[in-house]
Each structure stands twice: as C-alpha cells, then as structure tokens.
Design a protein around this motif. Structure first.
Motif, PDB file in Angstrom:
ATOM      1  N   LYS A 246       0.817  -1.217   0.000  1.00 33.01           N
ATOM      2  CA  LYS A 246       0.000   0.000   0.000  1.00 33.01           C
ATOM      3  C   LYS A 246       0.847   1.263   0.000  1.00 33.01           C
ATOM      4  CE  LYS A 246      -3.641   2.344   2.622  1.00 33.01           C
ATOM      5  NZ  LYS A 246      -4.495   2.302   3.832  1.00 33.01           N
ATOM      6  N   ASP A 247       1.858   1.292   0.849  1.00 35.48           N
ATOM      7  CA  ASP A 247       2.711   2.483   0.943  1.00 35.48           C
ATOM      8  C   ASP A 247       4.176   2.130   0.747  1.00 35.48           C
ATOM      9  OD1 ASP A 247       0.568   4.358   1.639  1.00 35.48           O
ATOM     10  OD2 ASP A 247       0.458   3.233   3.529  1.00 35.48           O
ATOM     11  N   HIS A 248       4.431   1.119  -0.071  1.00 38.08           N
ATOM     12  CA  HIS A 248       5.814   0.695  -0.311  1.00 38.08           C
ATOM     13  C   HIS A 248       6.562   1.782  -1.078  1.00 38.08           C
ATOM     14  CE1 HIS A 248       9.249  -1.805  -1.274  1.00 38.08           C
ATOM     15  NE2 HIS A 248       8.718  -2.822  -0.610  1.00 38.08           N
ATOM     16  N   ALA A 249       7.755   2.090  -0.597  1.00 42.13           N
ATOM     17  CA  ALA A 249       8.502   3.209  -1.180  1.00 42.13           C
ATOM     18  C   ALA A 249       9.118   2.860  -2.533  1.00 42.13           C
ATOM     19  CB  ALA A 249       9.605   3.649  -0.212  1.00 42.13           C
TER      20      ALA A 249
ATOM     21  N   PRO B 106       2.309   0.508  -5.942  1.00 42.54           N
ATOM     22  CA  PRO B 106       1.225  -0.278  -5.331  1.00 42.54           C
ATOM     23  C   PRO B 106       0.014  -0.441  -6.243  1.00 42.54           C
ATOM     24  CG  PRO B 106       1.325   1.908  -4.352  1.00 42.54           C
ATOM     25  CD  PRO B 106       2.539   1.776  -5.223  1.00 42.54           C
TER      26      PRO B 106
ATOM     27  N   LYS C  63      -5.253   7.057  -4.036  1.00 44.31           N
ATOM     28  CA  LYS C  63      -4.388   6.781  -5.180  1.00 44.31           C
ATOM     29  C   LYS C  63      -5.178   7.038  -6.460  1.00 44.31           C
ATOM     30  CE  LYS C  63      -2.044   3.286  -2.420  1.00 44.31           C
ATOM     31  NZ  LYS C  63      -1.133   4.298  -1.890  1.00 44.31           N
TER      32      LYS C  63
ATOM     33  N   ASN D 285       8.921   3.584  -8.421  1.00 46.10           N
ATOM     34  CA  ASN D 285       8.487   4.978  -8.476  1.00 46.10           C
ATOM     35  C   ASN D 285       9.655   5.868  -8.863  1.00 46.10           C
ATOM     36  OD1 ASN D 285       5.853   4.507  -7.760  1.00 46.10           O
ATOM     37  ND2 ASN D 285       6.330   4.462  -5.575  1.00 46.10           N
TER      38      ASN D 285
END
Length: 399
Positions: free
Chosen positions: A311-314, A318, A344, A399
């Motif tokens: 969900k909030d993986h850097a 996601p 999102k 990202n």
C-alpha cells in the motif's frame, strides 16, 4: 496463413538451427541396448566405418548390428569439423533413411525403434552443412514416415524419441539456397509434423507429454508453440509442469510472470525453486518474488496480506498490485484492495473502479468502488470510458 507460416519456417530456421548440430538424441544406454545380441544377427562384422550402402542394407532388414554402427557413426566427434556432402554421399544418407523406415517396424525392442527414429535429426543435420547436395529433398518423405510412425508407437520411449527429433528439426534448413518450390515443400513438411505433435500433448504417459512440451518449446513460431503452455497446470505430472517452465523460460510473451508465480506453490520438489530462478533471471527482485509468492497463494488470507505490504511501499508501484488483487476470486480480497486504493489515482485505476462499481458480483465491493469513483471524479456524471485493458503484469514499476 499457411503461406506466411512456411515463410516463417525458413526465416526462423536461418536463426535457430545451430542447436541441431549438438548431436544425436541417443543415450549411451540406448546404444548399449541396440548393440546387445548383434553377433548372432549379422553375417559379416560392421562398424562405424562400414560403407553407408552396406549399413543401409542391414538396417533395411532390421539388423541390430547395422543400427548400432549407425548410432556410433552419428555420434558427434569433438575434433570433427562438419563438411558438406557430395552428391554421392547425399544419396547414400538418403538410402540410410529409407532403410530405417523399411526396417523400423521389424525391430522388436523399443530401444532399437527409438534409436532408429532418433537417428533422423542427425542425419538431416548432415544436409544442413554447406554446400548441401541438391538431392536433400529426397530425405523428407521417408523421414516424415519414420517420425510419424514413431509418434504413434506403442512405446512411450519411442514416442518421446520421435518428439525430440521433431523438436530439433523445427529450425532445420538445407545448407544450400532453395527454390520457391523447395521452400514450399519444406514448409509443408514441417506443418504436417505439427498436428501429430499436438496429439501427444494429451499422451497418457507423462514422459511423452513432457517430450511433447519440450518439442513445441523449440518451435520458433509462437502460435505453434503456445498450446504447450497450458500444461503448466498438468494435474498428474510434476515432470510435465517442470518441462513447461524450462521450455518456455525465455519466452515471456507465452509464459508470463503471473503464470510462473503460481508454481512457487507447486507441491512437487524442485518446481518452486525452478520457478524462482526463472523469475530472478527475468529481473524480479527478492521483494517482488516474495510478494508474488503471497499473491499467488491458494489461500485468500495470504493474498490479502499483500495489501498492507504494498500500500505504501517506497520502491514499488502499489497500483499495479492493487489492480491485480481487484480481480481476485475472493470477495474479501477485492474489498480490501478497493479500500487500499483510497488516495491513489491512475487512468487504469479509474477504469477498473468504474467497472467494479458497475459489474462486481459483490454488493459490498460495488458500493465501495462506487464511493471511490465519486471521490476521484468529483461527483461528475458517468462518462464513456475506453475498453478495459487486460490484467496488468505483476512486475511492479519503481516509483
């Protein structure tokens, strides 16, 4: 379509034939079987240096010693450089193929019949060396008849040998320029081998099914190879499932990452490890494989456990994972995926949410998705959207 395929056979053959030069598809054990009892069946001693015409005559009457001598003669020599055949040598080798076809059914043991069928690929390999004699075309009909008989043989060992021979011949080309008529005939020859190979995918013996998968995996034409990929889910044989992984490891368009991830949970020893190695070779990181193992789990609670991890993986996107989970067969997993989509946004996400709000089988999921759609479009009325693309790849984008 057939004409385009025949052209493709020629083009891909120029690229892929090198594997055929690797040698004879015959094990030392099989050669030993063929050599057994030969002293009682020959009038005069024969060996690898016996003239081909003599070997062909012996093989035609199903002489085991002649077949054994042929097998030895076809074994690759480490220091031997391939050279083109003369017209006379080409005619002699065609005579050997004719002899193999004539004597095949009289060989009582599966090992001998398997050796006879397995000799076809290395014999045709001799005609691949430039300059090949123009008589090469005469080898196709007896070679086809012999292979086709091998594919229908009562013995799984023989059927597997025939399949291995075909796999080596998909990319075979003679070592000389072909006329349009010859190209057409060679393409037709290969096309006619495809159908009996497909039949062997349903073989009752897993050895033959695995050999059929390996055979089709060597076809350079995706459309012809594709039917074998379905046997990644073979319910009876881990050997067949393993063969699909190995045969299509380098063909991601046919064997996708999603399909490989499911095999991380295969009950057969060795298959999960093979699947993981292939995924690493394709560039997936340890984190991606670990998450993929969870998302491919047969247990819904394990699949749902991916959601808080991504969900909030850097380092991962996601949305890719949430979109995949939004197609999960379990209602609870889909609902949690929708919940995690809050905050999102992406074009794919909007399209998927709109589809879920309209068509999901669960009222809970439809309501949650509809609420998010309203938030994302700011209360705007429903508008026409482009067709929903296919399920996204599980390979996340950084990202």
């Amino acid at each position: 379509m057939m004409a385009r395929r025949r052209t493709t056979w020629v083009i891909t053959g120029l690229i892929g034939f090198a594997a055929l030069a690797g040698g004879l598809v015959l094990s030392r054990a099989r050669v030993a079987k063929v050599q057994h009892r030969t002293s009682e069946t020959t009038v005069a001693p024969v060996g690898p240096d016996t003239p081909l015409a003599t070997l062909a005559a012996g093989i035609k009457r199903s002489d085991l010693a002649s077949l054994s001598a042929l097998v030895q003669r076809l074994e690759p020599k480490p220091d031997e450089r391939p050279k083109g055949l003369t017209d006379a040598e080409g005619a002699d080798w065609i005579g050997v193929v004719v002899g193999l076809r004539a004597g095949y059914l009289k060989y009582a043991t599966p090992g001998a019949r398997a050796a006879a069928v397995g000799a076809v690929a290395p014999i045709l390999g001799r005609f691949a060396v430039e300059p090949a004699p123009p008589v090469w075309l005469g080898a196709l009909l007896p070679a086809y008849d012999l292979i086709n008989s091998g594919l229908k043989d009562p013995s799984a060992e023989v059927r597997a040998s025939a399949l291995m021979a075909v796999g080596r011949l998909w990319s075979w080309l003679p070592g000389r320029p072909m006329t349009p008529v010859e190209e057409h005939q060679l393409g037709e020859w290969k096309d006619h081998l495809h159908e009996p190979v497909l039949v062997r995918l349903g073989d009752r013996d897993p050895r033959a099914r695995a050999a059929a998968v390996a055979c089709l995996g060597q076809s350079p034409i995706d459309a012809l190879a594709a039917p074998a990929v379905a046997y990644l889910d073979d319910p009876q044989s881990g050997d067949v499932r393993h063969q699909v992984l190995v045969a299509f490891a380098a063909r991601p368009d046919l064997l996708t990452d999603d399909m490989i991830l499911k095999r991380l949970h295969d009950p057969d020893p060795g298959i999960p490890q093979t699947a993981e190695i292939i995924l690493k070779t394709r560039g997936l990181s340890k984190d991606q494989i670990a998450l993929g193992r969870l998302i491919a789990s047969p247990r819904p609670e394990m699949r749902a456990s991916v959601i808080p991890l991504v969900k909030d993986h850097a380092e991962l996107d996601p949305v890719v994972w949430l979109l995949r989970l939004s197609h999960d067969p379990d209602e609870t997993v889909r609902a949690k995926a929708v919940e995690a989509m809050t905050g999102k946004d992406s074009p794919d996400l909007r399209v998927r949410l709109r589809e879920m709000a309209e068509k999901d089988s669960s009222p809970v999921v439809r309501t949650a998705a509809g609420r998010l759609v309203t938030q994302l479009v700011g209360g705007e009325p429903t508008v026409s959207l482009p067709p929903l693309p296919g399920s996204p790849s599980l390979t996340p984008k950084a990202n």
